[in-house]
Design an enzyme around this catalytic site. Structure first.
Site, PDB file in Angstrom:
ATOM      1  N   GLU A   9      68.224  11.451 -49.460  1.00  0.00           N
ATOM      2  CA  GLU A   9      66.942  11.428 -50.434  1.00  0.00           C
ATOM      3  C   GLU A   9      66.707   9.990 -50.801  1.00  0.00           C
ATOM      4  OE1 GLU A   9      64.865  13.216 -54.190  1.00  0.00           O
ATOM      5  OE2 GLU A   9      66.850  14.225 -53.342  1.00  0.00           O
TER       6      GLU A   9
ATOM      7  N   ASP B 104      63.667   7.677 -49.490  1.00  0.00           N
ATOM      8  CA  ASP B 104      62.631   7.415 -50.500  1.00  0.00           C
ATOM      9  C   ASP B 104      62.407   5.825 -50.034  1.00  0.00           C
ATOM     10  OD1 ASP B 104      60.885   7.553 -52.586  1.00  0.00           O
ATOM     11  OD2 ASP B 104      62.557   6.412 -53.613  1.00  0.00           O
TER      12      ASP B 104
ATOM     13  N   GLU C  33      62.109  13.391 -47.495  1.00  0.00           N
ATOM     14  CA  GLU C  33      62.848  12.013 -47.732  1.00  0.00           C
ATOM     15  C   GLU C  33      64.188  12.073 -47.027  1.00  0.00           C
ATOM     16  OE1 GLU C  33      60.461  10.465 -51.926  1.00  0.00           O
ATOM     17  OE2 GLU C  33      62.482  11.503 -52.017  1.00  0.00           O
TER      18      GLU C  33
END
Length: 246
Positions: free
Chosen positions: A59, A63, A129
Site C-alpha cells: 500500500e 501510494d 493502492e
C-alpha cells in the site's frame, strides 16, 4: 505462514488470476505479490522474523507510484497550471473516497482477505493502492502507468470532469449555514494508528447534531469528505421537501 498457505489454495489463485487477466489485462509473473496485496492487516499472520504478512508495505509503495503516475499525467495534460492547482487535481483523482469507489467498481474489494469483524472502511482503497504496488513490482513503472490510466481510470471515470469538479465542500456548507442561520462545527479524533500515519475521523455538526462523518489520513481531507456528505444530505432533503410541496 499458515494463513498465506490457506490463501494460496487453487481456488483463490484461480480467482485472482482471473481478475488480473479479465479486469486488469495482465498475466502475472509473480502471483504471490498480488495475493499479499489482497491481505488486509486484520487477517495477517506472523511470519518467522516477527513481521506481519499483509498489504501495508505494498500500500505504501502503491501510494507513491500512483502519486507519480498522476503527477506526470497532470503535468503533461495541463502545461499552464501552477503547482498548487496540479496538487489539488491530483488529490481529487487519488482521494481515499475515489480509490474506494474504484475498488468497488473493479470488484477488487470482493477479493480482499479480511477479518469479518474488522472496522475497515478504507480497506478497498488500501487494497487498490497495494494492487498498484504489486503491478509495479511485477511489471515495472511504464506498464503500471498504462494500466492505471488506460485500463482503469479511463474505463471508469471521466478524468477531466474529476479534476475540475467543485471540491471545496467545506466552504459550500459554511455558506449554506450562514444563509439558513445554522451553526456548523467540526470535531476530529484519531480513528486508527498506523506505523507512519494516523487515520482521522471528522464529525460535522449542524446545530449541535451530527450530520455526517469523514475519514482520511489528513484532517483537512476528512473535513472535506464530511462536508461533501453533508451537502449530499441537504440537497436530498431539499429535493424531497420540494417534491412533497408539489
Amino acid at each position: 505462514m499458515v494463513l498465506f498457505a490457506k490463501l494460496k489454495n487453487d481456488s483463490r489463485e484461480k480467482e485472482v488470476v482471473r481478475f488480473l487477466r479479465n479486469t486488469i489485462g495482465i498475466k502475472p509473473k509473480n502471483l504471490d505479490v498480488y495475493l499479499i496485496a489482497l491481505i488486509h492487516r486484520s487477517a495477517s499472520d506472523n511470519i518467522m522474523d516477527g513481521h506481519s504478512l499483509n498489504n501495508e508495505r505494498l500500500e505504501y509503495l502503491g501510494d507513491a507510484v500512483l502519486d507519480a503516475i498522476m503527477a506526470e499525467y497532470l503535468f503533461k495534460k495541463y502545461p499552464l497550471k501552477f503547482e498548487g492547482e496540479l496538487t489539488e487535481m491530483r488529490s481529487k483523482l487519488v482521494s481515499r473516497e475515489r480509490l474506494g469507489q474504484l475498488s468497488r467498481k473493479l470488484h477488487l474489494n470482493e477479493l480482499i482477505a479480511i477479518n469479518p469483524h474488522a472496522h475497515a472502511k478504507s480497506a478497498g482503497g488500501d487494497a487498490f493502492e497495494a494492487l498498484v504496488g504489486a503491478i509495479f513490482l511485477d511489471k515495472g513503472y511504464e506498464k503500471t502507468k498504462k494500466i492505471v490510466l488506460k485500463r482503469i481510470f479511463d474505463n471508469y471515470y471521466n478524468m477531466d470532469e474529476i479534476v475540475f469538479e467543485e471540491s471545496n465542500f467545506k466552504s459550500k456548507i459554511l455558506n449554506w449555514s450562514q444563509h439558513h442561520r445554522k451553526t456548523v462545527s467540526f470535531e476530529h479524533e484519531v480513528a486508527e494508528y498506523k506505523r507512519d500515519s494516523r487515520l482521522y475521523r471528522v464529525k460535522l455538526f449542524i446545530d449541535g447534531e451530527v450530520c455526517s462523518e469523514g475519514l482520511d489520513y489528513t484532517v483537512k481531507k476528512a473535513e472535506q469528505i464530511a462536508a461533501e456528505r453533508a451537502c449530499e444530505k441537504l440537497i436530498t432533503s431539499t429535493e424531497k421537501a420540494s417534491d412533497e410541496a408539489n
